[in-house]
Design an enzyme around this catalytic site. Structure first.
Site, PDB file in Angstrom:
ATOM      1  N   CYS A   1       1.409 -19.179 -74.739  1.00 11.89           N
ATOM      2  CA  CYS A   1       2.480 -19.616 -73.836  1.00 11.89           C
ATOM      3  C   CYS A   1       2.965 -18.465 -72.977  1.00 11.89           C
ATOM      4  O   CYS A   1       2.701 -17.302 -73.253  1.00 11.89           O
ATOM      5  CB  CYS A   1       3.643 -20.221 -74.614  1.00 11.89           C
ATOM      6  SG  CYS A   1       4.461 -19.077 -75.734  1.00 11.89           S
ATOM      7  N   ALA A   2       3.684 -18.826 -71.925  1.00 14.22           N
ATOM      8  CA  ALA A   2       4.055 -17.840 -70.908  1.00 14.22           C
ATOM      9  C   ALA A   2       5.207 -16.942 -71.350  1.00 14.22           C
ATOM     10  O   ALA A   2       5.177 -15.734 -71.140  1.00 14.22           O
ATOM     11  CB  ALA A   2       4.410 -18.548 -69.615  1.00 14.22           C
TER      12      ALA A   2
END
Lengths: 102, 157
Positions: free
Chosen positions: A9-10
């Site tokens: 995930c970012a």
């Protein structure tokens, strides 16, 4: 089926591990073997080996970012989904895969 | 209840008494509550700023009524985990748009806290996806009941 997956995930780490758990639970519940590699802020954990990738029926890439060491995933049957989809509806994703591969 | 363990400080409150209705208000109030019952002193304003900064990047609303805000403190030498149940739901811009009624706040040491922080957060986000754990937290009415569930979630640290 043998399912392998990579989650990333970012913003950091939480969604990566939420997605890992969601995919694991959904796959096991539907009677599949599963291993999930995480690429979070802690780096790569539970790394998928070449053998595991070769033997897998499907690779799920649940990611919002560019994956590290992605050359490993070339020439492998895979689906790419957003992390949020894995968290919200891993069951649906796996069901769809079952239908496609049946 | 507040307790010091080998690896972390733990604050548990199964019935947070608050009139606050916003995320910001809740965060400020629970930090005050934690500080008041804590055996360690820390600057709660510093922690609030750091938690707020993190919230602004993206929500820590986990879904299913849980939120996992996190921030740093330069006064702590090990992480503080605070698990608090609210009487009413609060909007947290969660992924599933559900209101939040359980807040699990992580405060990690500013110095060398990064690795601990990531480990705690990954453990928490992984275990909190478990339906059984969610159910146990939801059903816990007392600090004691909540404590045993929380302990299980962090045991393998």
């Amino acid at each position: 089926m043998k399912i392998v997956a990579v989650t990333a995930c970012a913003t950091g780490v939480a969604h990566t591990f939420m997605a890992k758990r969601a995919i694991e639970d959904a796959a096991k519940k539907r009677g599949h073997e599963v291993k999930v590699e995480t690429q979070g802020a802690t780096g790569i954990e539970n790394t998928l080996t070449r053998k595991e990738l070769e033997e897998a029926d499907i690779l799920i890439l649940a990611t919002d970012i560019k994956l590290a060491r992605s050359e490993r995933f070339e020439n492998i049957k895979k689906v790419t989904i957003p992390v949020a989809t894995a968290i919200k509806n891993a069951n649906g994703v796996i069901k769809k895969i079952e239908e496609k591969l049946a | 209840m507040f307790e010091e363990q080998d690896a972390l400080f733990l604050y548990i409150n199964a019935n947070v008494d608050t009139q606050q209705q916003s995320k910001e208000g809740i965060l400020k109030e629970v930090l005050k509550l934690i500080q008041e019952s804590s055996s360690v002193t820390f600057d709660r304003h510093e922690v609030y700023r750091s938690v707020k900064e993190r919230e602004e990047i993206s929500t820590t609303g986990f879904g299913e009524g849980f939120a996992i805000p996190h921030g740093k403190s330069s006064d702590l030498n090990k992480p503080l985990v605070a698990v608090m149940k609210l009487a009413y739901g609060v909007d947290w811009e969660a992924m599933d748009e559900e209101e939040v009624n359980t807040v699990i706040l992580l405060i990690v040491p500013e110095e060398n806290g990064e690795a601990q922080h990531l480990k705690l957060l990954s453990k928490l986000s992984y275990n909190l996806m478990d339906d059984e754990i969610q159910k146990a937290i939801r059903e816990a009415q007392t600090d004691k009941a909540l404590h045993s569930t929380v302990q299980a979630m962090f045991t393998e640290l």
